[in-house]
Design an enzyme around this catalytic site. Structure first.
Site, short mmCIF file in Angstrom:
data_model
loop_
_atom_site.label_atom_id
_atom_site.label_comp_id
_atom_site.label_asym_id
_atom_site.label_seq_id
_atom_site.Cartn_x
_atom_site.Cartn_y
_atom_site.Cartn_z
N LYS A 180 -1.82 5.30 -13.13
CA LYS A 180 -1.24 4.76 -14.33
C LYS A 180 -0.62 3.39 -14.07
O LYS A 180 -0.43 2.60 -14.99
CB LYS A 180 -0.13 5.71 -14.83
CG LYS A 180 -0.61 7.11 -15.10
CD LYS A 180 0.58 8.02 -15.38
CE LYS A 180 0.15 9.46 -15.33
NZ LYS A 180 1.32 10.36 -15.27
N ASP A 225 -0.95 -1.54 -0.85
CA ASP A 225 -0.03 -1.19 0.23
C ASP A 225 -0.85 -1.06 1.52
O ASP A 225 -1.23 -2.06 2.12
CB ASP A 225 0.67 0.11 -0.19
CG ASP A 225 1.80 0.51 0.73
OD1 ASP A 225 2.29 -0.32 1.47
OD2 ASP A 225 2.20 1.70 0.68
P1 IMP Z 1 -2.37 2.19 -0.77
O1 IMP Z 1 -3.55 3.10 -0.80
O2 IMP Z 1 -1.48 2.50 0.39
O3 IMP Z 1 -2.71 0.73 -0.82
O4 IMP Z 1 -1.49 2.57 -2.01
C1 IMP Z 1 -1.52 1.93 -3.20
C2 IMP Z 1 -0.79 2.77 -4.22
O5 IMP Z 1 0.42 3.34 -3.68
C3 IMP Z 1 -0.36 1.89 -5.38
O6 IMP Z 1 -1.37 1.79 -6.37
C4 IMP Z 1 0.88 2.61 -5.85
O7 IMP Z 1 0.55 3.62 -6.77
C5 IMP Z 1 1.46 3.26 -4.62
N1 IMP Z 1 2.54 2.44 -4.04
C6 IMP Z 1 2.52 1.75 -2.89
N2 IMP Z 1 3.67 1.11 -2.67
C7 IMP Z 1 4.46 1.40 -3.74
C8 IMP Z 1 5.80 1.00 -4.11
O8 IMP Z 1 6.51 0.25 -3.42
N3 IMP Z 1 6.26 1.51 -5.28
C9 IMP Z 1 5.52 2.34 -6.09
N4 IMP Z 1 4.26 2.73 -5.77
C10 IMP Z 1 3.74 2.25 -4.60
#
Ligand code: IMP
Length: 206
Positions: A41, A101
């Site tokens: 979302k 992230d």
């Molecule tokens: P990744 O797979 O580690 O790149 O995660 C990406 C997803 O993690 C994002 O689309 C967010 O939903 C969630 N996410 C990562 N860091 C944060 C944060 O600091 N706040 C809120 N959601 C986060």
């Protein structure tokens, strides 16, 4: 006074940066009709603002992905819960992500989309937590580089709360927020000001 959260990117900075991103995208995709995809979302707020700054005959679509494990840690295991309705075969695809992230979610998504033979797949991320990256990823458009802090607001949540904050806030103490997920509810009515000290309101001799 210690604050529970501070404004990392304010609404006006976000608005201005999205305008610039829209201008770049409009120029780069001149004469084409890309499909802008958002991951529900969190990415929905960003896509809603971004698409109005892209002056091309775009289509939009949404995907929903579920991650296994704790919301604050990416476990690298994802699956599609809601798929696209648009056929991206032969189309230019631009993924509008709220935050990248570790990059695991996005690399999974790119693999899925590339298997459908689009003309191109590019990424526009509002926030790039580049220091946390596990999977190297080419991100063509980045709104802001984000420090290694947990952020909420502008679509980003903590346990489904705070997506409706118009600014992006950095959480000062994630364990305090985990203990009390409603800790930042006062911020939904505006960023609280410092509590006035005993001298507040008194005139000062200059
Ligand atoms: P990744 O797979 O580690 O790149 O995660 C990406 C997803 O993690 C994002 O689309 C967010 O939903 C969630 N996410 C990562 N860091 C944060 C944060 O600091 N706040 C809120 N959601 C986060």
């Amino acid at each position: 006074m210690s604050e529970d959260a501070t404004v990392l990117f304010g609404r006006e900075d976000i608005r201005r940066r999205i305008e610039e991103l829209g201008r770049d995208i409009t120029g780069d995709y001149e004469g084409r009709a890309p499909v802008l995809i958002s991951v529900l979302k969190g990415g929905s707020v960003f896509l809603a603002d971004l698409m109005r700054q892209v002056h091309l005959p775009i289509a939009i679509d949404y995907m929903s992905i579920s991650r296994y494990g704790d919301a604050t840690e990416s476990m690298g295991r994802v699956r599609i819960v809601k798929d696209l309705e648009v056929d991206v075969g032969g189309r230019d695809v631009l993924i509008a992500e709220d935050i990248v992230d570790t990059g695991l979610t996005l690399s999974y998504l790119i693999t899925v989309l590339e298997s459908r033979h689009p003309a191109s797949v590019e990424v526009c991320a509002l926030l790039d937590k580049s220091v946390r990256r596990i999977t190297p990823l080419p991100i063509r458009y980045v709104g802001f580089d984000c420090p290694d802090v947990f952020v909420v607001g502008y679509g980003l949540d903590f346990q489904e709360r705070y997506r409706n904050l118009p600014d992006i806030l950095a959480v000062q103490d994630l364990s305090a927020l985990s203990a009390d997920p409603d800790l930042l509810v006062p911020y939904l009515k505006g960023v609280p000001r410092a509590v006035p000290g005993p001298d507040a309101g008194r005139e000062r001799a200059t």
